[in-house]
Motif scaffolding. Structure first.
Motif, PDB file in Angstrom:
ATOM      1  N   LEU A 335       0.848  -1.191   0.000  1.00 59.40           N
ATOM      2  CA  LEU A 335       0.000   0.000   0.000  1.00 59.40           C
ATOM      3  C   LEU A 335       0.883   1.241   0.000  1.00 59.40           C
ATOM      4  N   TYR A 336       0.669   2.104  -0.997  1.00 64.93           N
ATOM      5  CA  TYR A 336       1.421   3.351  -1.110  1.00 64.93           C
ATOM      6  C   TYR A 336       0.452   4.526  -1.129  1.00 64.93           C
ATOM      7  N   THR A 337       0.878   5.603  -0.501  1.00 68.24           N
ATOM      8  CA  THR A 337       0.139   6.859  -0.556  1.00 68.24           C
ATOM      9  C   THR A 337       1.031   7.912  -1.190  1.00 68.24           C
ATOM     10  N   VAL A 338       0.555   8.512  -2.267  1.00 67.68           N
ATOM     11  CA  VAL A 338       1.325   9.515  -2.997  1.00 67.68           C
ATOM     12  C   VAL A 338       0.656  10.879  -2.810  1.00 67.68           C
ATOM     13  N   ASP A 339       1.405  11.834  -2.286  1.00 72.41           N
ATOM     14  CA  ASP A 339       0.893  13.189  -2.152  1.00 72.41           C
ATOM     15  C   ASP A 339       0.937  13.888  -3.508  1.00 72.41           C
ATOM     16  N   VAL A 340      -0.210  14.388  -3.923  1.00 71.14           N
ATOM     17  CA  VAL A 340      -0.310  15.098  -5.203  1.00 71.14           C
ATOM     18  C   VAL A 340      -0.696  16.543  -4.909  1.00 71.14           C
ATOM     19  N   SER A 341       0.228  17.446  -5.126  1.00 68.11           N
ATOM     20  CA  SER A 341      -0.051  18.864  -4.885  1.00 68.11           C
ATOM     21  C   SER A 341      -1.109  19.361  -5.864  1.00 68.11           C
ATOM     22  N   GLY A 342      -2.015  20.190  -5.355  1.00 66.16           N
ATOM     23  CA  GLY A 342      -3.041  20.749  -6.221  1.00 66.16           C
ATOM     24  C   GLY A 342      -2.463  21.537  -7.382  1.00 66.16           C
ATOM     25  N   SER A 343      -1.229  22.021  -7.229  1.00 68.69           N
ATOM     26  CA  SER A 343      -0.593  22.790  -8.300  1.00 68.69           C
ATOM     27  C   SER A 343      -0.243  21.926  -9.507  1.00 68.69           C
ATOM     28  N   LEU A 344      -0.241  20.595  -9.331  1.00 70.76           N
ATOM     29  CA  LEU A 344       0.050  19.693 -10.448  1.00 70.76           C
ATOM     30  C   LEU A 344      -1.194  19.385 -11.275  1.00 70.76           C
ATOM     31  N   LEU A 345      -2.348  19.767 -10.772  1.00 71.69           N
ATOM     32  CA  LEU A 345      -3.613  19.433 -11.424  1.00 71.69           C
ATOM     33  C   LEU A 345      -4.219  20.664 -12.092  1.00 71.69           C
ATOM     34  N   VAL A 346      -5.131  20.394 -13.017  1.00 70.51           N
ATOM     35  CA  VAL A 346      -5.774  21.479 -13.752  1.00 70.51           C
ATOM     36  C   VAL A 346      -7.275  21.249 -13.772  1.00 70.51           C
TER      37      VAL A 346
END
Length: 392
Positions: A335-346
């Motif tokens: 099990l992995y949790t990856v932090d995805v910054s909102g700045s990477l999304l559109v």
């Protein structure tokens, strides 16, 4: 041979150090021989053997072994309790869970029971109210572990447990709070530590095992399914569109290498395409990646940039399960949790790229269990954690 790396890899081999005293009882081993007339249905032998197995299970632990290393039932202990689950994004109340796995194994971290083979383990499943009882446990020191189909992660009871001969231990209520930071934006699969719900192709006709025909639950046991990926995706890799694709039809059961015409292999990159109507640019999204198996593989994650170097996340080389080579559908759980910054999304369409670059053999692969993207947390869901636990 009771211990081998042949099926599940070296992770499950006991690691015995020089001059370390160790012993373990394997058995008693029960051998049952039955017979039928030539005119009888041979499947009756199988049904008879299963019926005898049930009798032997109820008879365990046997009372005839005259060894101090095999305690009789009266010299063992038991433990009971009620397992509840709390996930405020599903239900703000405590949830009872049916058929959760609860077990005792040597002390370790949450989930360590998967790779523990030096000691003894004792497991059961909860009833519809979350109640469980494990009987006939060898005396010793243990941790209590659990995992719950339908939820990600592993539970470990916070205190060590000592089982004494003839003693019954009641833990009362115990609470599992699975990993969760925010509401689900989308999910793929079922969190049950298996890839069985995903698309399993028909086998190459020249390899077909007729015994497995018309048995959909055993389709994954057919030979050579790994090479079917290149036939289904000869030029481009799998693309899964959230809200359009169906994981039962559109998500291949294993991210395998592509076999090329020169009989070499090539790593693959799968895409998850999803739409976001609005973005919290300062928030952190959580990508949960639960794997059902991995064999000499690496999982790389990129967001909206397939050439990002380094990737947002890399697991490193993981797994020695051999699941696909042994026609399995799961191995050890990751099990992995990856932090995805909102700045990477559109706003609009976004793409997550899942790359497995290791491509020396056809056996290097990842089997996914479940994938979920969570939005940043909603503050009104940050409730007080009121304990209902009753412990002795």
């Amino acid at each position: 041979m009771f211990v081998s790396a042949h099926y599940s890899g070296e992770d499950l081999i006991p690691k015995i150090q020089n001059n370390e005293p160790w012993k373990k009882v394997f058995g008693p081993v029960f051998i049952y021989l039955n017979w039928a007339m030539d005119s009888d249905n041979p499947l009756l032998l199988w049904e008879d053997a299963k019926a005898q197995m049930s009798i032997e299970v109820e008879s365990w632990p046997y009372n005839f072994p005259a060894s101090e290393d095999f305690p009789t039932s009266d010299l063992r202990g038991s433990i009971s309790g009620t397992l509840l689950v709390k996930d405020v994004y599903i239900d703000e109340e405590y949830m009872s869970v049916d058929s959760a796995y609860v077990g005792l194994a040597l002390p370790g971290d949450a989930g360590s029971w998967q790779r523990e083979s030096k000691g003894y383990q004792f497991w059961t499943r909860t009833d519809e109210d979350g109640n469980f009882t494990i009987s006939d446990i060898r005396p010793g020191d243990y941790n209590l572990y659990a995992w719950v189909p339908g939820f990600i992660g592993d539970y470990k009871y916070e205190f060590d447990i000592r089982i004494s001969p003839g003693c019954d231990t009641d833990l009362g209520g115990i609470l599992y709070e699975p990993p969760r930071d925010g509401p689900t934006l989308w999910e793929i699969g079922i969190p049950d530590r298996s890839a069985a719900e995903f698309f399993v192709p028909d086998p190459d006709p020249k390899y077909i095992n007729k015994v497995l025909v018309n048995k959909p639950d055993l389709r994954f046991r057919q030979y050579g399914l790994w090479d079917r990926y290149a036939e289904l995706y000869p030029d481009t890799d799998l693309v899964y569109t959230v809200g359009v694709s169906d994981y039962r039809k559109d998500w291949f059961f294993a991210q395998v290498n592509r076999k090329k015409d020169d009989k070499t292999y090539q790593g693959t990159t799968w895409q998850i395409v999803f739409k976001l109507d609005e973005i919290n640019q300062t928030g952190t999204f959580k990508l949960r990646l639960a794997l059902a198996s991995a064999t000499a593989a690496e999982l790389q994650v990129r967001v909206n940039d397939p050439k990002a170097n380094p990737p947002l996340f890399s697991s490193g080389v993981i797994g020695k399960d051999n699941s696909i080579a042994r026609h399995g559908i799961h191995g050890l759980y990751w099990l992995y949790t990856v932090d995805v910054s909102g700045s990477l999304l559109v706003e609009g369409n976004n793409t997550i790229f899942l790359t497995q670059p290791r491509a020396t053999t056809p056996w290097q692969n990842i089997m996914y269990d479940y994938i979920r993207l969570e939005a940043p947390p909603r503050h009104h869901h940050q409730l007080q954690n009121c304990s209902i636990l009753a412990r002795k």
